[in-house]
Each structure stands twice: as C-alpha cells, then as structure tokens.
Design a protein around this motif. Structure first.
Motif, PDB file in Angstrom:
ATOM      1  N   TYR A   1      20.951   7.565  22.253  1.00  0.00           N
ATOM      2  CA  TYR A   1      20.759   8.950  23.101  1.00  0.00           C
ATOM      3  C   TYR A   1      21.673  10.259  21.398  1.00  0.00           C
ATOM      4  N   TYR A   2      20.948  10.941  21.592  1.00  0.00           N
ATOM      5  CA  TYR A   2      21.228  11.906  20.480  1.00  0.00           C
ATOM      6  C   TYR A   2      21.523  13.163  21.065  1.00  0.00           C
TER       7      TYR A   2
ATOM      8  N   GLY B   1      25.659  10.215  18.226  1.00  0.00           N
ATOM      9  CA  GLY B   1      24.419   9.433  19.340  1.00  0.00           C
ATOM     10  C   GLY B   1      25.093   8.447  19.502  1.00  0.00           C
TER      11      GLY B   1
ATOM     12  N   TRP C   1      23.628  18.154  15.221  1.00  0.00           N
ATOM     13  CA  TRP C   1      23.215  17.104  16.097  1.00  0.00           C
ATOM     14  C   TRP C   1      24.659  16.220  16.042  1.00  0.00           C
TER      15      TRP C   1
ATOM     16  N   ALA D   1      18.242   2.918  23.812  1.00  0.00           N
ATOM     17  CA  ALA D   1      18.081   3.850  22.876  1.00  0.00           C
ATOM     18  C   ALA D   1      18.993   4.256  22.251  1.00  0.00           C
TER      19      ALA D   1
ATOM     20  N   LYS E   1      10.259   4.130  16.734  1.00  0.00           N
ATOM     21  CA  LYS E   1       9.933   4.653  17.269  1.00  0.00           C
ATOM     22  C   LYS E   1      10.184   5.999  17.153  1.00  0.00           C
ATOM     23  N   GLN E   2       9.511   7.038  17.589  1.00  0.00           N
ATOM     24  CA  GLN E   2       9.967   8.575  17.059  1.00  0.00           C
ATOM     25  C   GLN E   2      10.518   8.856  17.953  1.00  0.00           C
ATOM     26  N   ARG E   3      12.033   9.877  17.644  1.00  0.00           N
ATOM     27  CA  ARG E   3      13.041  10.648  18.753  1.00  0.00           C
ATOM     28  C   ARG E   3      12.121  11.405  19.157  1.00  0.00           C
ATOM     29  N   GLU E   4      12.464  11.314  20.954  1.00  0.00           N
ATOM     30  CA  GLU E   4      11.697  11.965  21.670  1.00  0.00           C
ATOM     31  C   GLU E   4      13.000  12.911  22.781  1.00  0.00           C
TER      32      GLU E   4
ATOM     33  N   TYR F   1      17.768  14.087  23.097  1.00  0.00           N
ATOM     34  CA  TYR F   1      16.843  12.936  22.594  1.00  0.00           C
ATOM     35  C   TYR F   1      17.237  11.574  22.857  1.00  0.00           C
ATOM     36  N   ARG F   2      16.886  10.879  22.315  1.00  0.00           N
ATOM     37  CA  ARG F   2      16.832   9.746  22.407  1.00  0.00           C
ATOM     38  C   ARG F   2      15.958   8.783  21.387  1.00  0.00           C
ATOM     39  N   GLN F   3      16.106   7.617  21.156  1.00  0.00           N
ATOM     40  CA  GLN F   3      15.302   6.917  19.617  1.00  0.00           C
ATOM     41  C   GLN F   3      15.015   5.373  20.178  1.00  0.00           C
TER      42      GLN F   3
END
Length: 121
Positions: free
Chosen positions: A93-94, A114, A111, A91, A43-46, A37-39
């Motif tokens: 990245y997670y 990041g 998780w 971003a 912005k929202q995490r996507e 995922y990235r944030q």
C-alpha cells in the motif's frame, strides 16, 4: 524536501483490521488531495481510496463499506482504516499526496515508500 512515510502494515488474519498511517514532513504550504494505492505482484497499481482537502472521499468498489480514509490536517497525516480484511487485499500500500510547497506555487505529487499488508490465516 517533502517526504511521506507509511506505517501500520503487517500480517493479519482474514476478517481482521489494520490502520495505515501516512505522515508527511517537510515544507508544506497546502496539503491537497491524498490517497492510498495498492499493488499486488504482477498487477497494476490501483487506487484504493482518496480524500480531498475538503473531505470528499472516493473508494474502489472492492473496498467500499470496509475501508475508510480520513485525514488530520493539523498533523498533515492521512489514515486508512481497513476492516473485514480479505486475502485479496494483500498488497503493498502506497500513500500519495499532491502538495503545494509555497503560496502561489504549483502542486507536486509525492509517493511514500509503501507498506506491506498481508491477509492470511
């Protein structure tokens, strides 16, 4: 205790490449679906990419054809190869993983901390 540690982030020029790694440690009976995922700020995490234990993959439309997710089950590690990077890829990245710690147990979601990816000239 299960831990996920991301590495490989950094500063790269547009068009460049990075390879992110997510190494897991701790008691793991089964490492199931994993994803990146990235944030970006504000912005929202996507979801960027995901991979199942069977190797099926899924990508966000914005990264299809440029990113590739893979996993090494022997090392309990997932990778994200990022090519043709764009500034909009910038971003944190997670790494995410669903892990069954013991046989017959439930899945738990974990998780990583990041890793920063910055794409800029």
């Amino acid at each position: 205790q299960v831990q996920l540690v991301e590495s490989g982030g950094g500063l790269v020029q547009p068009g460049g490449s990075l390879r992110l790694s997510c190494a897991t440690s701790g008691r793991i009976f089964s490492l199931n679906a994993m994803g990146w995922y990235r944030q970006a700020p504000g912005k929202q995490r996507e979801l960027v990419a995901a991979i199942t234990s069977g190797g099926s993959t899924n990508y966000a439309d914005s990264v299809k054809g440029r990113f590739a997710i893979s996993r090494d089950n022997a090392k309990n590690t997932v990778y994200l190869q990022m090519n043709s990077l764009k500034p909009e890829d910038t971003a944190v990245y997670y790494c995410n993983a669903r892990i069954q710690r013991v046989m017959g147990g439930k899945d738990y979601e974990y998780w990583g901390q990041g890793t920063q990816v910055t794409v800029s000239s």
